[in-house]
Write a protein that holds these residues in place. Structure first.
Motif, PDB file in Angstrom:
ATOM      1  N   PRO A 110       1.264  -1.200  -0.235  1.00  0.00           N
ATOM      2  CA  PRO A 110       0.296   0.229   0.367  1.00  0.00           C
ATOM      3  C   PRO A 110       1.153   1.553  -0.216  1.00  0.00           C
ATOM      4  O   PRO A 110       1.350   1.314   0.699  1.00  0.00           O
ATOM      5  N   PRO A 111       0.911   2.262  -0.214  1.00  0.00           N
ATOM      6  CA  PRO A 111       1.176   3.756  -0.526  1.00  0.00           C
ATOM      7  C   PRO A 111       1.289   3.729   0.792  1.00  0.00           C
ATOM      8  O   PRO A 111       0.147   3.574   1.903  1.00  0.00           O
ATOM      9  N   ARG A 112       2.236   4.709   1.349  1.00  0.00           N
ATOM     10  CA  ARG A 112       2.858   5.317   2.515  1.00  0.00           C
ATOM     11  C   ARG A 112       2.330   6.617   1.962  1.00  0.00           C
ATOM     12  O   ARG A 112       3.041   7.574   1.837  1.00  0.00           O
ATOM     13  N   ALA A 113       2.153   7.611   3.513  1.00  0.00           N
ATOM     14  CA  ALA A 113       1.888   8.671   3.763  1.00  0.00           C
ATOM     15  C   ALA A 113       2.054   9.405   5.203  1.00  0.00           C
ATOM     16  O   ALA A 113       2.347   8.500   5.794  1.00  0.00           O
ATOM     17  N   LEU A 114       3.276  10.822   4.601  1.00  0.00           N
ATOM     18  CA  LEU A 114       3.019  11.140   6.397  1.00  0.00           C
ATOM     19  C   LEU A 114       2.358  12.806   6.186  1.00  0.00           C
ATOM     20  O   LEU A 114       2.045  13.622   5.743  1.00  0.00           O
ATOM     21  N   VAL A 115       1.913  12.681   6.794  1.00  0.00           N
ATOM     22  CA  VAL A 115       1.108  14.296   7.389  1.00  0.00           C
ATOM     23  C   VAL A 115       1.880  15.008   8.659  1.00  0.00           C
ATOM     24  O   VAL A 115       1.163  14.212   9.785  1.00  0.00           O
ATOM     25  N   PHE A 116       0.991  15.823   8.833  1.00  0.00           N
ATOM     26  CA  PHE A 116       1.692  16.883  10.041  1.00  0.00           C
ATOM     27  C   PHE A 116      -0.285  17.389   9.341  1.00  0.00           C
ATOM     28  O   PHE A 116      -1.003  18.026   9.088  1.00  0.00           O
ATOM     29  N   GLY A 117      -0.036  17.976  11.324  1.00  0.00           N
ATOM     30  CA  GLY A 117      -2.413  18.859  11.457  1.00  0.00           C
ATOM     31  C   GLY A 117      -3.145  17.534  10.858  1.00  0.00           C
ATOM     32  O   GLY A 117      -3.987  17.776  10.828  1.00  0.00           O
ATOM     33  N   GLY A 118      -2.319  15.954  11.351  1.00  0.00           N
ATOM     34  CA  GLY A 118      -3.978  15.711  10.833  1.00  0.00           C
ATOM     35  C   GLY A 118      -4.448  14.986  12.282  1.00  0.00           C
ATOM     36  O   GLY A 118      -5.829  14.638  11.925  1.00  0.00           O
ATOM     37  N   SER A 119      -4.184  15.995  14.022  1.00  0.00           N
ATOM     38  CA  SER A 119      -5.805  15.993  14.705  1.00  0.00           C
ATOM     39  C   SER A 119      -6.389  17.678  14.706  1.00  0.00           C
ATOM     40  O   SER A 119      -7.292  17.483  15.251  1.00  0.00           O
ATOM     41  N   ASP A 129      11.931   7.218   8.728  1.00  0.00           N
ATOM     42  CA  ASP A 129      12.881   7.454   7.606  1.00  0.00           C
ATOM     43  C   ASP A 129      11.942   7.679   6.796  1.00  0.00           C
ATOM     44  O   ASP A 129      12.051   7.391   5.370  1.00  0.00           O
ATOM     45  N   GLY A 130      11.113   6.826   6.687  1.00  0.00           N
ATOM     46  CA  GLY A 130      10.139   6.848   4.631  1.00  0.00           C
ATOM     47  C   GLY A 130      10.181   5.535   4.412  1.00  0.00           C
ATOM     48  O   GLY A 130      10.936   4.452   4.719  1.00  0.00           O
ATOM     49  N   PRO A 131      10.727   5.296   2.710  1.00  0.00           N
ATOM     50  CA  PRO A 131      10.051   6.414   2.055  1.00  0.00           C
ATOM     51  C   PRO A 131       8.531   6.428   1.871  1.00  0.00           C
ATOM     52  O   PRO A 131       7.801   5.847   2.656  1.00  0.00           O
ATOM     53  N   PHE A 132       8.163   7.618   1.795  1.00  0.00           N
ATOM     54  CA  PHE A 132       6.462   7.665   0.877  1.00  0.00           C
ATOM     55  C   PHE A 132       6.512   7.978   0.222  1.00  0.00           C
ATOM     56  O   PHE A 132       7.139   8.944  -0.477  1.00  0.00           O
ATOM     57  N   ASP A 133       5.356   7.523  -0.273  1.00  0.00           N
ATOM     58  CA  ASP A 133       5.158   8.268  -1.344  1.00  0.00           C
ATOM     59  C   ASP A 133       4.098   9.916  -1.589  1.00  0.00           C
ATOM     60  O   ASP A 133       3.982  10.352  -2.380  1.00  0.00           O
ATOM     61  N   ALA A 134       3.201  10.341  -0.104  1.00  0.00           N
ATOM     62  CA  ALA A 134       3.355  11.393  -0.303  1.00  0.00           C
ATOM     63  C   ALA A 134       3.087  12.488   0.909  1.00  0.00           C
ATOM     64  O   ALA A 134       2.937  11.576   1.994  1.00  0.00           O
ATOM     65  N   VAL A 135       3.233  13.683   1.394  1.00  0.00           N
ATOM     66  CA  VAL A 135       3.701  13.973   2.276  1.00  0.00           C
ATOM     67  C   VAL A 135       2.342  15.303   3.173  1.00  0.00           C
ATOM     68  O   VAL A 135       2.388  16.005   1.588  1.00  0.00           O
ATOM     69  N   PHE A 136       1.699  15.398   3.312  1.00  0.00           N
ATOM     70  CA  PHE A 136       1.012  16.603   3.772  1.00  0.00           C
ATOM     71  C   PHE A 136       0.714  17.029   4.989  1.00  0.00           C
ATOM     72  O   PHE A 136       1.326  17.022   5.566  1.00  0.00           O
TER      73      PHE A 136
END
Length: 295
Positions: A11-20, A66-73
């Motif tokens: 599955p793709p991986r995402a890093l999210v800031f401000g998720g709350s 460290d990821g890697p990630f497919d997208a950063v939000f």
């Protein structure tokens, strides 16, 4: 990212800031519903969920993944994210960050603090785009207008709660500048939509709601959604300014300054046609319900 890129073994991986936050929590739900594996950064410890891991830390870098990630939000303050992203070595081909239409609205404000907000947003956008370009990353900035829907915004929810307590809400005569309130779910959906459209790379989009309406009409609809509906009282502008000065004198309504009062008469609407064209943005009209204000 183009459609079909997610058809793979992992599955793709995402890093999210401000998720709350009010937009971030909707974005997390959307990512998980689409099968993403998500790492979300929060200053407070939070319980994990299937597909979701919380990393305790902040944008000063006190966390590790460290990821890697497919997208950063980024769904939080854009200036903090821009500084972090510029200094980081995060690996992700796609970045989607929320800013604000304040970058356009407050640049010429009579209030120095508001001009500073616009300046910081402009600099943050430039930093994100420059850092992304240097890495060959596709970055998109989304600029919401007047956000509502989660009962956590500082404008329409504040109006609803104040009117509920008082049984009425007071506006100055002439407060009829056009507005485009936008629902948080439409913003979260937009953040996911842009991933599938290469034309959004390197661009910033104003994201207003699906309807333009006058300020007083907007407030009327908020009040009509409440039970019992509070009364809308319109008073002469000088009388309103006097009452506001008295409120400031006892430490109330500090956010309602002279610049904010003047903007009630100004048309603060934005062209959402580029977002419609480039990624199919289709926001809802403004039909609020009581639960959208946490009441």
């Amino acid at each position: 990212m183009e459609a079909g890129q997610y058809e793979r073994d992992t599955p793709p991986r995402a890093l999210v800031f401000g998720g709350s936050g009010q937009i971030g929590e909707r974005l997390l739900a959307g990512l998980l519903a689409q099968g993403w594996q998500v790492s979300a950064v929060s200053r407070m410890p939070r319980a994990p969920a299937p597909g979701l891991v919380w990393r305790q830390g902040d944008l000063s870098g006190h966390w590790r993944d460290d990821g890697p990630f497919d997208a950063v939000f980024s769904c939080g303050p854009l200036d903090h994210f821009a500084r972090w992203y510029q200094a980081s070595d995060i690996a992700a081909p796609r970045v989607v960050a929320f800013g604000s239409t304040s970058v356009e609205v407050k640049g010429d404000s009579s209030e120095p603090a508001e001009r500073d907000v616009a300046h910081r947003l402009r600099q943050a956008e430039a930093t994100v785009f420059a850092a992304a370009h240097a890495r060959g990353v596709a970055a998109t900035v989304l600029r919401p207008t007047l956000v509502y829907g989660a009962g956590r915004d500082a404008t329409l929810t504040a109006i609803a709660r104040l009117a509920t307590r008082a049984g009425l809400f007071v506006l100055p005569a002439g407060a009829d500048g056009l507005r485009q309130p936008v629902h948080v779910q439409d913003l979260a959906d937009a953040a996911l939509q842009v991933l599938r459209h290469p034309a959004t790379a390197g661009r910033a989009y104003a994201l207003g709601g699906g309807e333009r309406l006058g300020y007083a009409e907007m407030v009327r609809r908020v009040l009509a959604s409440l039970q019992p509906p509070p009364r809308l009282l319109r008073v002469p502008a000088p009388l309103f300014r006097g009452a506001l000065a008295a409120a400031h004198g006892i430490g109330r309504l500090r956010g309602m300054n002279a610049a904010a009062l003047a903007r009630m008469r100004e048309p603060l609407v934005f062209d959402i046609a580029p977002a419609r064209r480039d990624f199919g943005y289709a926001p809802r009209p403004f039909n609020p319900t009581r639960d959208m204000f946490g009441l």
